[in-house]
Design a protein around this motif. Structure first.
Motif, short mmCIF file in Angstrom:
data_model
loop_
_atom_site.label_atom_id
_atom_site.label_comp_id
_atom_site.label_asym_id
_atom_site.label_seq_id
_atom_site.Cartn_x
_atom_site.Cartn_y
_atom_site.Cartn_z
N THR A 60 0.79 -1.26 -0.14
CA THR A 60 -0.02 -0.05 0.12
C THR A 60 0.84 1.25 0.02
O THR A 60 2.10 1.24 0.00
N PHE A 61 0.36 2.59 -0.09
CA PHE A 61 1.13 3.57 0.03
C PHE A 61 0.94 4.42 1.37
O PHE A 61 2.11 5.08 1.62
N THR A 62 0.27 4.00 2.39
CA THR A 62 0.27 4.55 3.59
C THR A 62 0.08 3.60 4.64
O THR A 62 -0.44 2.58 4.58
N ASN A 63 0.70 3.95 5.77
CA ASN A 63 0.57 2.92 6.93
C ASN A 63 -0.99 2.88 7.53
O ASN A 63 -1.24 1.77 7.94
N LYS A 64 -1.79 3.86 7.03
CA LYS A 64 -3.26 4.08 7.63
C LYS A 64 -3.89 3.04 6.68
O LYS A 64 -4.73 2.24 7.25
N ALA A 66 -2.55 0.42 5.39
CA ALA A 66 -2.02 -0.97 5.59
C ALA A 66 -2.84 -1.44 6.73
O ALA A 66 -3.34 -2.61 6.86
N ARG A 67 -2.97 -0.53 7.90
CA ARG A 67 -3.60 -0.97 9.11
C ARG A 67 -5.17 -1.41 8.88
O ARG A 67 -5.59 -2.39 9.39
N GLU A 68 -5.64 -0.42 7.93
CA GLU A 68 -7.19 -0.67 7.33
C GLU A 68 -7.36 -1.93 6.69
O GLU A 68 -8.23 -2.71 7.15
N MET A 69 -6.30 -2.28 6.00
CA MET A 69 -6.19 -3.63 5.26
C MET A 69 -6.30 -4.63 6.21
O MET A 69 -7.11 -5.75 6.03
N LYS A 70 -5.42 -4.68 7.10
CA LYS A 70 -5.27 -5.76 8.17
C LYS A 70 -6.44 -5.93 8.89
O LYS A 70 -6.81 -7.25 9.28
N THR A 71 -6.85 -5.04 9.54
CA THR A 71 -8.34 -4.80 10.19
C THR A 71 -9.50 -5.32 9.38
O THR A 71 -10.10 -6.26 9.87
N ARG A 72 -9.61 -5.00 8.34
CA ARG A 72 -10.74 -5.49 7.40
C ARG A 72 -10.35 -7.23 7.11
O ARG A 72 -11.51 -8.03 7.11
N VAL A 73 -9.40 -7.47 6.88
CA VAL A 73 -9.25 -8.85 6.44
C VAL A 73 -9.64 -9.57 7.71
O VAL A 73 -10.30 -10.64 7.81
N GLY A 74 -9.00 -9.07 9.02
CA GLY A 74 -9.46 -9.86 10.18
C GLY A 74 -10.92 -9.87 10.53
O GLY A 74 -11.53 -10.99 10.93
N PRO A 85 3.38 -10.40 7.84
CA PRO A 85 4.69 -9.36 7.68
C PRO A 85 4.68 -8.67 6.38
O PRO A 85 5.48 -7.77 6.29
N TRP A 86 4.00 -9.20 5.22
CA TRP A 86 4.23 -8.60 3.85
C TRP A 86 3.28 -7.75 3.54
O TRP A 86 2.96 -7.55 2.24
N LEU A 87 2.25 -7.11 4.40
CA LEU A 87 1.45 -6.37 4.04
C LEU A 87 1.71 -4.95 4.91
O LEU A 87 2.01 -4.89 6.04
N GLY A 88 2.03 -4.16 3.95
CA GLY A 88 2.64 -2.75 4.26
C GLY A 88 2.82 -1.70 3.31
O GLY A 88 2.44 -2.15 2.10
N THR A 89 3.72 -0.77 3.52
CA THR A 89 3.78 0.45 2.68
C THR A 89 5.06 0.00 1.79
O THR A 89 5.94 -1.07 2.13
N PHE A 90 5.43 0.46 0.71
CA PHE A 90 6.54 0.11 -0.07
C PHE A 90 7.77 0.44 0.72
O PHE A 90 8.73 -0.44 0.67
N HIS A 91 7.91 1.42 1.39
CA HIS A 91 8.88 1.74 2.15
C HIS A 91 9.07 0.81 3.38
O HIS A 91 10.24 0.14 3.65
N ALA A 95 12.41 -1.57 3.60
CA ALA A 95 13.19 -1.66 4.76
C ALA A 95 13.37 -3.19 5.22
O ALA A 95 14.44 -3.48 5.77
N LYS A 96 12.04 -3.73 5.41
CA LYS A 96 12.28 -5.21 5.92
C LYS A 96 13.21 -6.21 4.99
O LYS A 96 14.11 -6.96 5.70
N ILE A 97 13.03 -6.03 3.84
CA ILE A 97 13.74 -6.82 2.90
C ILE A 97 15.30 -6.65 2.97
O ILE A 97 16.04 -7.33 3.17
N LEU A 98 15.69 -5.23 3.04
CA LEU A 98 16.93 -4.63 3.37
C LEU A 98 17.42 -5.26 4.57
O LEU A 98 18.81 -5.62 4.73
N ARG A 99 16.81 -4.94 5.75
CA ARG A 99 17.27 -5.47 7.10
C ARG A 99 17.39 -7.04 6.89
O ARG A 99 18.44 -7.33 7.47
N ARG A 100 16.64 -7.79 6.24
CA ARG A 100 17.06 -9.29 6.15
C ARG A 100 17.91 -9.61 5.49
O ARG A 100 18.53 -10.99 5.54
N HIS A 101 18.17 -8.76 4.62
CA HIS A 101 19.52 -9.19 3.74
C HIS A 101 20.45 -8.21 3.59
O HIS A 101 21.36 -7.89 2.53
#
Length: 153
Positions: A60-64, A66-74, A85-91, A95-101
Motif C-alpha cells: 500500500t502507499f500509507t501506513n493507515k 495497511a492498518r485498515e487492510m489488516k483490520t478489514r481482513v481480520g 509481515p508482507w502487508l505494508g507500505t513500499f517503504h 526496509a524489511k527486505i533490506l534488514r533481512r539481507h
C-alpha cells in the motif's frame, strides 16, 4: 452458499476476488472499491487455505491503508490476522527486505533511515563543523544535490 464477505460485490469485483490462479490487476478510479476488492481477495485466499498469512504480499502507499487492510481482513475471516509481515507500505516492506539481507549490500541490519529533515539537519551540522559558508552552500541545496547524485548512481 457463498461466504458472507462476498455479499455486496459487483460482478467485476467478485471476479477479481474469486480469481485465484495467477495475478489480478485492479484498475479503477478513486472510491470505486479497490481496497475492498484487495482485502476481500486476501480474506478469500486465507479462508480457502490457499495461502498462509505469511505468504501474502500486499503493498500500500500509507501506513493507515495497511492498518485498515489488516483490520478489514481480520473482520472478514473472523479473527485477528497475525503473521502478515508482507502487508505494508513500499517503504516498510523495502526496509524489511533490506534488514533481512543487509549483509548482501554491505549494511548492518540495524541501519538507520534518515528522512529529508534528518538529512538536512545532519548536513547543517557538517557545514558548521567545517566552517563552510551556509549562505553559499545551503543545507537544503546540498541535500538536493546529494539526492541527484544518488539517483544517477
Amino acid at each position: 452458499m457463498s461466504a458472507p464477505y462476498l455479499d455486496g460485490l459487483n460482478a467485476e469485483q467478485r471476479l477479481a476476488v474469486e480469481t485465484l490462479d495467477g495475478p489480478v490487476l485492479v484498475l479503477a478510479g478513486a472510491g470505486t472499491g479497490k481496497t475492498r476488492v484487495l482485502t476481500t481477495r486476501i480474506a478469500h485466499i486465507l479462508s480457502l487455505g490457499r495461502a498462509r498469512p505469511s505468504e501474502i504480499l500486499s503493498v500500500t502507499f500509507t501506513n493507515k491503508a495497511a492498518r485498515e487492510m489488516k483490520t478489514r481482513v481480520g473482520t472478514m475471516v473472523g479473527q485477528i490476522v497475525e503473521g502478515m509481515p508482507w502487508l505494508g507500505t513500499f517503504h516498510s516492506i523495502g526496509a524489511k527486505i533490506l534488514r533481512r539481507h543487509a549483509e548482501m549490500v554491505n549494511l548492518k541490519p540495524d541501519f538507520t533511515i534518515l528522512d529529508v529533515d534528518d538529512q538536512v539537519r545532519l548536513i547543517k551540522q557538517l557545514i558548521e563543523a567545517d566552517n563552510i559558508d551556509e549562505k553559499r552552500w545551503p543545507a537544503r541545496v546540498l541535500a538536493q544535490m546529494i539526492d541527484g547524485w544518488k539517483n544517477r548512481g
